[in-house]
Design a protein around this motif. Structure first.
Motif, PDB file in Angstrom:
ATOM      1  N   GLN A  83      -8.994   9.202   1.601  1.00 30.87           N
ATOM      2  CA  GLN A  83      -8.677   8.282   2.679  1.00 30.87           C
ATOM      3  C   GLN A  83      -8.233   6.951   2.074  1.00 30.87           C
ATOM      4  O   GLN A  83      -8.648   6.580   0.976  1.00 30.87           O
ATOM      5  CB  GLN A  83      -9.914   8.046   3.550  1.00 30.87           C
ATOM      6  CG  GLN A  83     -10.418   9.277   4.270  1.00 30.87           C
ATOM      7  CD  GLN A  83      -9.451   9.734   5.338  1.00 30.87           C
ATOM      8  OE1 GLN A  83      -8.926   8.937   6.094  1.00 30.87           O
ATOM      9  NE2 GLN A  83      -9.199  11.031   5.378  1.00 30.87           N
ATOM     10  N   HIS A  84      -7.411   6.232   2.807  1.00 26.78           N
ATOM     11  CA  HIS A  84      -6.995   4.892   2.420  1.00 26.78           C
ATOM     12  C   HIS A  84      -8.245   4.012   2.340  1.00 26.78           C
ATOM     13  O   HIS A  84      -9.089   4.047   3.232  1.00 26.78           O
ATOM     14  CB  HIS A  84      -6.008   4.357   3.465  1.00 26.78           C
ATOM     15  CG  HIS A  84      -5.451   3.023   3.142  1.00 26.78           C
ATOM     16  ND1 HIS A  84      -4.404   2.845   2.282  1.00 26.78           N
ATOM     17  CD2 HIS A  84      -5.801   1.790   3.575  1.00 26.78           C
ATOM     18  CE1 HIS A  84      -4.117   1.556   2.195  1.00 26.78           C
ATOM     19  NE2 HIS A  84      -4.962   0.899   2.973  1.00 26.78           N
ATOM     20  N   CYS A  85      -8.386   3.254   1.267  1.00 31.26           N
ATOM     21  CA  CYS A  85      -9.585   2.425   1.063  1.00 31.26           C
ATOM     22  C   CYS A  85      -9.301   0.967   1.409  1.00 31.26           C
ATOM     23  O   CYS A  85      -8.211   0.462   1.167  1.00 31.26           O
ATOM     24  CB  CYS A  85     -10.047   2.509  -0.385  1.00 31.26           C
ATOM     25  SG  CYS A  85     -10.644   4.135  -0.849  1.00 31.26           S
ATOM     26  N   LEU A  86     -10.287   0.304   1.946  1.00 34.25           N
ATOM     27  CA  LEU A  86     -10.202  -1.111   2.277  1.00 34.25           C
ATOM     28  C   LEU A  86     -11.187  -1.875   1.402  1.00 34.25           C
ATOM     29  O   LEU A  86     -12.384  -1.559   1.382  1.00 34.25           O
ATOM     30  CB  LEU A  86     -10.536  -1.340   3.757  1.00 34.25           C
ATOM     31  CG  LEU A  86     -10.625  -2.798   4.205  1.00 34.25           C
ATOM     32  CD1 LEU A  86      -9.276  -3.495   4.052  1.00 34.25           C
ATOM     33  CD2 LEU A  86     -11.105  -2.876   5.645  1.00 34.25           C
ATOM     34  N   PHE A  87     -10.675  -2.861   0.685  1.00 34.35           N
ATOM     35  CA  PHE A  87     -11.517  -3.736  -0.130  1.00 34.35           C
ATOM     36  C   PHE A  87     -11.529  -5.103   0.526  1.00 34.35           C
ATOM     37  O   PHE A  87     -10.486  -5.682   0.804  1.00 34.35           O
ATOM     38  CB  PHE A  87     -10.983  -3.834  -1.563  1.00 34.35           C
ATOM     39  CG  PHE A  87     -11.123  -2.557  -2.330  1.00 34.35           C
ATOM     40  CD1 PHE A  87     -12.280  -2.282  -3.034  1.00 34.35           C
ATOM     41  CD2 PHE A  87     -10.105  -1.614  -2.335  1.00 34.35           C
ATOM     42  CE1 PHE A  87     -12.430  -1.096  -3.734  1.00 34.35           C
ATOM     43  CE2 PHE A  87     -10.236  -0.426  -3.025  1.00 34.35           C
ATOM     44  CZ  PHE A  87     -11.401  -0.169  -3.728  1.00 34.35           C
ATOM     45  N   PHE A  94       4.379   2.553   6.804  1.00 29.40           N
ATOM     46  CA  PHE A  94       3.681   2.668   5.528  1.00 29.40           C
ATOM     47  C   PHE A  94       2.757   3.887   5.518  1.00 29.40           C
ATOM     48  O   PHE A  94       2.722   4.645   4.556  1.00 29.40           O
ATOM     49  CB  PHE A  94       2.883   1.389   5.250  1.00 29.40           C
ATOM     50  CG  PHE A  94       2.084   1.439   3.992  1.00 29.40           C
ATOM     51  CD1 PHE A  94       2.683   1.337   2.749  1.00 29.40           C
ATOM     52  CD2 PHE A  94       0.704   1.587   4.038  1.00 29.40           C
ATOM     53  CE1 PHE A  94       1.943   1.382   1.584  1.00 29.40           C
ATOM     54  CE2 PHE A  94      -0.049   1.630   2.884  1.00 29.40           C
ATOM     55  CZ  PHE A  94       0.573   1.535   1.651  1.00 29.40           C
ATOM     56  N   ILE A  95       2.032   4.083   6.614  1.00 26.12           N
ATOM     57  CA  ILE A  95       1.134   5.236   6.725  1.00 26.12           C
ATOM     58  C   ILE A  95       1.928   6.537   6.653  1.00 26.12           C
ATOM     59  O   ILE A  95       1.516   7.485   5.987  1.00 26.12           O
ATOM     60  CB  ILE A  95       0.285   5.148   8.014  1.00 26.12           C
ATOM     61  CG1 ILE A  95      -0.712   3.987   7.889  1.00 26.12           C
ATOM     62  CG2 ILE A  95      -0.441   6.453   8.302  1.00 26.12           C
ATOM     63  CD1 ILE A  95      -1.382   3.598   9.185  1.00 26.12           C
ATOM     64  N   ASN A  96       3.072   6.586   7.310  1.00 31.08           N
ATOM     65  CA  ASN A  96       3.923   7.778   7.235  1.00 31.08           C
ATOM     66  C   ASN A  96       4.414   8.032   5.815  1.00 31.08           C
ATOM     67  O   ASN A  96       4.492   9.175   5.370  1.00 31.08           O
ATOM     68  CB  ASN A  96       5.105   7.666   8.198  1.00 31.08           C
ATOM     69  CG  ASN A  96       4.709   7.930   9.623  1.00 31.08           C
ATOM     70  OD1 ASN A  96       3.723   8.617   9.897  1.00 31.08           O
ATOM     71  ND2 ASN A  96       5.471   7.372  10.549  1.00 31.08           N
ATOM     72  N   THR A 120      -6.009  -1.221   0.539  1.00 31.56           N
ATOM     73  CA  THR A 120      -5.625  -2.534   1.040  1.00 31.56           C
ATOM     74  C   THR A 120      -6.731  -3.484   0.629  1.00 31.56           C
ATOM     75  O   THR A 120      -7.908  -3.146   0.723  1.00 31.56           O
ATOM     76  CB  THR A 120      -5.497  -2.535   2.583  1.00 31.56           C
ATOM     77  OG1 THR A 120      -4.602  -1.504   2.963  1.00 31.56           O
ATOM     78  CG2 THR A 120      -4.979  -3.853   3.092  1.00 31.56           C
ATOM     79  N   ASP A 121      -6.339  -4.653   0.136  1.00 34.58           N
ATOM     80  CA  ASP A 121      -7.302  -5.719  -0.100  1.00 34.58           C
ATOM     81  C   ASP A 121      -6.782  -6.951   0.641  1.00 34.58           C
ATOM     82  O   ASP A 121      -5.750  -6.861   1.309  1.00 34.58           O
ATOM     83  CB  ASP A 121      -7.555  -5.935  -1.603  1.00 34.58           C
ATOM     84  CG  ASP A 121      -6.383  -6.499  -2.382  1.00 34.58           C
ATOM     85  OD1 ASP A 121      -5.444  -7.060  -1.771  1.00 34.58           O
ATOM     86  OD2 ASP A 121      -6.397  -6.397  -3.619  1.00 34.58           O
TER      87      ASP A 121
END
Length: 122
Positions: free
Chosen positions: A10-14, A70-72, A93-94
């Motif tokens: 999964q896309h990670c968020l920092f 971007f997600i696509n 994403t940070d």
């Protein structure tokens, strides 16, 4: 952490103050929208290419539409499997950047390769 699980991750968020689990080794290239670095994962100790794009550049204006695009792009990259194409490792994403983690790390960018190839074939 899902950051190195490829298509299954999964896309990670920092958040502000959280450190990325990568150590930058060298700059591989710069472009109009971002930079590509050779990095060492502090999770797996594998080397990757990390493309970073400033969030305010990548998603200015139509933020919702740009984020969907971007997600696509990530979804498409996850599906691509070929020995001539980099493989998607993860994304994040940070507060300042959106990043893509890819493998393998190239020895040169396409411009250098084409210039080198052009001079050798002449």
């Amino acid at each position: 952490m899902d950051l190195e699980k490829g298509e299954k991750g999964q896309h990670c968020l920092f958040r502000q103050g959280e450190s990325l689990p990568f150590e930058r080794k060298e700059v591989l290239g710069n472009g109009g929208f971002g930079q590509v670095d050779k990095v060492l994962s502090l999770i797996s100790f594998e080397e990757y290419a990390m493309k970073r794009v400033l969030r305010n550049v990548a998603f200015r204006g139509r933020r919702t539409e740009d984020m969907k695009q971007f997600i696509n792009e990530i979804k498409i990259l996850k599906l691509l499997k070929h020995h001539h194409i980099v493989e998607y490792v993860g994304s994040y994403t940070d507060p300042k950047y959106v990043g893509l983690i890819m493998s393998p790390v190239a020895e040169m960018d396409l411009r250098v390769y084409l210039t080198h190839y052009h001079f050798q074939s002449s």
